[in-house]
Design a protein around this motif. Structure first.
Motif, PDB file in Angstrom:
ATOM      1  N   LYS A   1       3.326   9.079   1.489  1.00  0.00           N
ATOM      2  CA  LYS A   1       3.114   9.032   2.403  1.00  0.00           C
ATOM      3  C   LYS A   1       2.474   7.470   3.168  1.00  0.00           C
ATOM      4  O   LYS A   1       2.902   5.958   3.311  1.00  0.00           O
ATOM      5  CB  LYS A   1       3.319   9.336   4.279  1.00  0.00           C
ATOM      6  CG  LYS A   1       4.475  10.794   3.914  1.00  0.00           C
ATOM      7  CD  LYS A   1       4.602  11.710   5.475  1.00  0.00           C
ATOM      8  CE  LYS A   1       5.374  12.738   4.330  1.00  0.00           C
ATOM      9  NZ  LYS A   1       6.647  11.852   4.349  1.00  0.00           N
ATOM     10  N   LEU A   2       1.239   7.649   2.527  1.00  0.00           N
ATOM     11  CA  LEU A   2       0.363   6.302   2.903  1.00  0.00           C
ATOM     12  C   LEU A   2       0.444   4.790   1.904  1.00  0.00           C
ATOM     13  O   LEU A   2      -0.386   4.041   2.613  1.00  0.00           O
ATOM     14  CB  LEU A   2      -1.222   6.994   2.417  1.00  0.00           C
ATOM     15  CG  LEU A   2      -2.408   5.528   3.191  1.00  0.00           C
ATOM     16  CD1 LEU A   2      -2.429   5.391   5.438  1.00  0.00           C
ATOM     17  CD2 LEU A   2      -3.663   6.737   3.468  1.00  0.00           C
ATOM     18  N   MET A   3       0.350   5.514   0.634  1.00  0.00           N
ATOM     19  CA  MET A   3       0.862   4.094  -0.243  1.00  0.00           C
ATOM     20  C   MET A   3       2.382   3.838   0.513  1.00  0.00           C
ATOM     21  O   MET A   3       2.412   2.620   0.072  1.00  0.00           O
ATOM     22  CB  MET A   3       1.114   4.840  -1.220  1.00  0.00           C
ATOM     23  CG  MET A   3      -0.799   5.824  -2.007  1.00  0.00           C
ATOM     24  SD  MET A   3       0.151   6.428  -3.978  1.00  0.00           S
ATOM     25  CE  MET A   3       0.485   5.202  -5.085  1.00  0.00           C
ATOM     26  N   ARG A   4       2.461   4.310   0.822  1.00  0.00           N
ATOM     27  CA  ARG A   4       4.291   3.628   1.099  1.00  0.00           C
ATOM     28  C   ARG A   4       4.276   2.987   1.371  1.00  0.00           C
ATOM     29  O   ARG A   4       4.774   2.434   2.378  1.00  0.00           O
ATOM     30  CB  ARG A   4       5.341   4.991   1.220  1.00  0.00           C
ATOM     31  CG  ARG A   4       5.968   4.853  -0.459  1.00  0.00           C
ATOM     32  CD  ARG A   4       6.931   6.547   0.282  1.00  0.00           C
ATOM     33  NE  ARG A   4       7.753   6.324   0.839  1.00  0.00           N
ATOM     34  CZ  ARG A   4       8.934   5.442   0.693  1.00  0.00           C
ATOM     35  NH1 ARG A   4       9.768   5.927  -1.004  1.00  0.00           N
ATOM     36  NH2 ARG A   4      10.238   6.108   1.689  1.00  0.00           N
TER      37      ARG A   4
ATOM     38  N   LEU B   1      -0.188   1.221  -9.423  1.00  0.00           N
ATOM     39  CA  LEU B   1       0.538   0.957  -7.898  1.00  0.00           C
ATOM     40  C   LEU B   1      -0.601   1.038  -7.115  1.00  0.00           C
ATOM     41  O   LEU B   1      -0.863   0.827  -6.187  1.00  0.00           O
ATOM     42  CB  LEU B   1       1.197   1.847  -8.070  1.00  0.00           C
ATOM     43  CG  LEU B   1       2.325   1.667  -6.088  1.00  0.00           C
ATOM     44  CD1 LEU B   1       1.966   0.125  -5.928  1.00  0.00           C
ATOM     45  CD2 LEU B   1       2.977   2.966  -6.412  1.00  0.00           C
ATOM     46  N   PHE B   2      -1.678   2.160  -7.269  1.00  0.00           N
ATOM     47  CA  PHE B   2      -2.667   2.934  -6.600  1.00  0.00           C
ATOM     48  C   PHE B   2      -3.937   2.239  -6.647  1.00  0.00           C
ATOM     49  O   PHE B   2      -4.474   2.013  -5.490  1.00  0.00           O
ATOM     50  CB  PHE B   2      -2.976   4.560  -7.263  1.00  0.00           C
ATOM     51  CG  PHE B   2      -4.181   5.111  -6.419  1.00  0.00           C
ATOM     52  CD1 PHE B   2      -3.687   5.556  -4.808  1.00  0.00           C
ATOM     53  CD2 PHE B   2      -5.425   4.273  -6.669  1.00  0.00           C
ATOM     54  CE1 PHE B   2      -5.020   5.508  -4.240  1.00  0.00           C
ATOM     55  CE2 PHE B   2      -6.558   4.995  -5.811  1.00  0.00           C
ATOM     56  CZ  PHE B   2      -6.621   5.771  -4.720  1.00  0.00           C
ATOM     57  N   LEU B   3      -4.130   1.306  -7.983  1.00  0.00           N
ATOM     58  CA  LEU B   3      -5.256   0.831  -7.947  1.00  0.00           C
ATOM     59  C   LEU B   3      -4.771  -0.519  -7.659  1.00  0.00           C
ATOM     60  O   LEU B   3      -6.241  -1.608  -6.510  1.00  0.00           O
ATOM     61  CB  LEU B   3      -5.363   0.584  -9.358  1.00  0.00           C
ATOM     62  CG  LEU B   3      -6.014   1.868 -10.355  1.00  0.00           C
ATOM     63  CD1 LEU B   3      -6.374   1.704 -11.644  1.00  0.00           C
ATOM     64  CD2 LEU B   3      -7.650   2.707  -9.668  1.00  0.00           C
ATOM     65  N   ARG B   4      -3.614  -0.776  -7.134  1.00  0.00           N
ATOM     66  CA  ARG B   4      -3.423  -2.906  -6.547  1.00  0.00           C
ATOM     67  C   ARG B   4      -3.458  -2.138  -5.363  1.00  0.00           C
ATOM     68  O   ARG B   4      -4.343  -3.148  -4.251  1.00  0.00           O
ATOM     69  CB  ARG B   4      -1.991  -2.885  -6.777  1.00  0.00           C
ATOM     70  CG  ARG B   4      -1.125  -3.340  -8.679  1.00  0.00           C
ATOM     71  CD  ARG B   4      -0.735  -4.197  -9.204  1.00  0.00           C
ATOM     72  NE  ARG B   4       0.247  -3.521  -8.901  1.00  0.00           N
ATOM     73  CZ  ARG B   4       1.065  -3.062  -9.442  1.00  0.00           C
ATOM     74  NH1 ARG B   4       0.662  -2.573 -10.274  1.00  0.00           N
ATOM     75  NH2 ARG B   4       2.298  -2.009  -9.182  1.00  0.00           N
ATOM     76  N   LEU B   5      -3.454  -1.382  -4.827  1.00  0.00           N
ATOM     77  CA  LEU B   5      -2.431  -1.182  -3.195  1.00  0.00           C
ATOM     78  C   LEU B   5      -4.155  -0.870  -2.625  1.00  0.00           C
ATOM     79  O   LEU B   5      -4.479  -1.925  -2.014  1.00  0.00           O
ATOM     80  CB  LEU B   5      -1.913   0.782  -2.697  1.00  0.00           C
ATOM     81  CG  LEU B   5      -0.473  -0.206  -3.136  1.00  0.00           C
ATOM     82  CD1 LEU B   5       0.183   1.082  -3.004  1.00  0.00           C
ATOM     83  CD2 LEU B   5      -0.111  -0.891  -2.097  1.00  0.00           C
ATOM     84  N   ALA B   6      -5.513  -0.299  -3.714  1.00  0.00           N
ATOM     85  CA  ALA B   6      -6.680  -0.263  -2.711  1.00  0.00           C
ATOM     86  C   ALA B   6      -7.703  -1.463  -3.042  1.00  0.00           C
ATOM     87  O   ALA B   6      -8.157  -1.449  -2.535  1.00  0.00           O
ATOM     88  CB  ALA B   6      -7.069   0.770  -4.219  1.00  0.00           C
ATOM     89  N   ALA B   7      -6.832  -2.194  -4.287  1.00  0.00           N
ATOM     90  CA  ALA B   7      -7.672  -3.233  -4.154  1.00  0.00           C
ATOM     91  C   ALA B   7      -7.098  -4.564  -3.645  1.00  0.00           C
ATOM     92  O   ALA B   7      -8.294  -5.442  -2.476  1.00  0.00           O
ATOM     93  CB  ALA B   7      -7.401  -4.457  -5.813  1.00  0.00           C
TER      94      ALA B   7
END
Length: 492
Positions: free
Chosen positions: A331-334, A284-290
């Motif tokens: 919170k930033l990811m959400r 999830l983190f990698l997808r959001l960063a991309a």
């Protein structure tokens, strides 16, 4: 010896065997030559805290040349009849200050330690209110996601090379003569000047993060002026790379720590939960960063004023320093998943950022020469991106030191086993900034001089912070009695 420890293979000579060869300590120190008075500008300081100014050479090779001021503080030992000496609180950084630490973290020390030691804080050379430096950088270049050399989304480092050249040139132009005299060797010499001014034959120290490298260098340069040395959250002492090794360590530090965050961020009942299982958090983190690489979200009031992939990555790095910061990343990811942003994070005053950045750049670049070829960094970044996608190549990229116009005045210090056996390392097993692998290299370099306590805990700063009761008890016992574990130990 704590019952919750298990011994490892390495052994060390007890400190008493070598320390006993040194002149005995007396209960009272030689009268100090510092003029102690009230502390200005230290709101919330303990009323017992005193401050003074120490003059030291800007260039220790020219002791009669221009002098600079160092701001110093202390809280005297609470039981004068059992006073052993001075405990230097060596800050992290480069760019950190321990000036208010006698009133702050020093008061977390157990009574038996506070009874024996004057707690000594200081602002290192270059750090306000000591003689200070600044680079006069553009506001945009003070963004942490800019100062950390995150490559472009496609892996290009052209922008990083341009930033390195711009920051290095600006710091060299605006930093004055002092910026050329910021180094770990100079910090160690300043500490020995402070030791002499205090009238102490030997000092004890508690160094944290970059302070572990300062403490190690001091222990190498002035071995027989050391008493009880505690190094907490330890830097790799590789004399061929110095800060390059520290930056590279973030690769493994993130890999060691991110699973702990993932377990927290997927726990049922967590209001900041981002996924149903720990295994889902990393992708999830990698997808959001991309996605943020492709489609940044405007973020008014932040620096930069957008949430892009590298800002998310930098937030991840900052948040893994201690579990109490995990909600910031979650919170930033959400928010990013919803296409929104939280309120812009508060930032220190720009004058503070200018000062801290200048000290960091000057010290890191003066300690050791960095490669000047962009090809070296392109190759290293490509390898790092492939192996460690969470950090996207940043830990092996070019910092301002790649374009620093000055050569180091001295070779880096090589840490060895020569000297008294009086060093205790404490290290969390999961530390994003100073990972266990680097700490083990410092342990190896010290040889018989050191023993190491590895703590089954997560976060940067172990002793009396993000460690555990077993590790805290072991270090406190050493500071109070001089007795270390006979072997390297593990605190579960």
């Amino acid at each position: 010896m704590p019952s919750t420890t298990r011994t490892l293979a390495l052994t060390a000579v007890p400190a008493a065997l070598l320390v006993a060869l040194l002149p005995p300590l007396t209960a009272q120190a030689v009268p100090a030559s510092l003029a102690w008075g009230s502390c200005a500008g230290t709101a919330g300081a303990d009323p017992r805290q005193e401050c003074a100014t120490l003059r030291v050479p800007m260039d220790h090779a020219d002791p009669d040349g221009p002098q600079i001021s160092l701001a110093v503080s202390r809280i005297p030992a609470e039981n004068p009849t059992s006073r052993r000496g001075a405990l230097f609180l060596i800050p992290g950084g480069p760019g950190g200050s321990s000036l208010n630490d006698p009133s702050g973290k020093g008061q977390k020390l157990p009574q038996g330690v506070r009874d024996q030691y004057d707690l000594i804080g200081f602002a290192p050379r270059g750090v306000s209110p000591s003689a200070s430096v600044g680079c006069g950088l553009d506001h945009a270049d003070l963004a942490t996601s800019k100062l950390r050399p995150w490559p472009a989304p496609d892996g290009s480092i052209d922008g990083n090379i341009a930033t390195a050249e711009r920051v290095a040139t600006t710091c060299a132009r605006n930093g004055g003569e002092l910026i050329r005299h910021l180094s770990t060797r100079d910090n160690a010499r300043d500490l020995d000047r402070l030791r002499a001014a205090l009238g102490e034959r030997r000092i004890s120290a508690w160094g944290v993060s970059y302070g572990t490298y300062v403490g190690a260098v001091y222990s190498q340069m002035f071995p027989h002026r050391t008493d009880r040395i505690v190094l907490d959250s330890n830097d790799d002492p590789d004399p061929t790379r110095v800060a390059r090794a520290w930056l590279a360590g973030h690769e493994q530090g993130v890999e060691d720590t991110f699973p702990h965050f993932a377990a927290w961020a997927s726990a049922p009942g967590n209001p900041d939960r981002v996924a149903d299982t720990a295994a889902e958090v990393r992708p999830l983190f990698l997808r959001l960063a991309a996605r943020l690489d492709r489609e940044p979200i405007p973020w008014p009031g932040a620096n930069p004023e957008e949430l892009n992939g590298n800002v998310l990555r930098q937030t991840m790095l900052d948040s893994l320093y201690r579990p109490s910061r995990y909600p910031t990343l979650a919170k930033l990811m959400r928010a990013a998943r919803q296409g929104t942003v939280p309120p812009a994070p508060a930032a220190p005053p720009e004058s503070v950022l200018q000062n801290v950045t200048a000290v960091g750049v000057g010290t890191l670049c003066n300690d050791v020469a960095w490669p000047g070829s962009a090809a070296v960094y392109r190759k290293d970044v490509a390898e790092s991106r492939a192996k460690f996608p969470l950090t996207a190549g940043m830990p092996r990229n070019a910092m301002p030191c790649a374009a620093w116009p000055y050569q180091p005045r001295e070779a880096p210090v090589r840490i060895t086993g020569r000297g008294p056996s009086n060093v205790l390392l404490i290290q969390n097993e999961r530390d994003v900034a100073t990972p266990l692998g680097g700490a083990l290299k410092l342990r190896e370099a010290f040889g018989r001089r050191a023993v190491m306590v590895t703590v089954d805990s997560t976060g940067h700063d172990a002793y009396l912070a993000n460690g555990n009761e077993c590790g805290d008890r072991t270090v406190s016992h050493y500071l109070a009695t001089g007795e270390r574990p006979r072997q390297d130990t593990y605190c579960r």
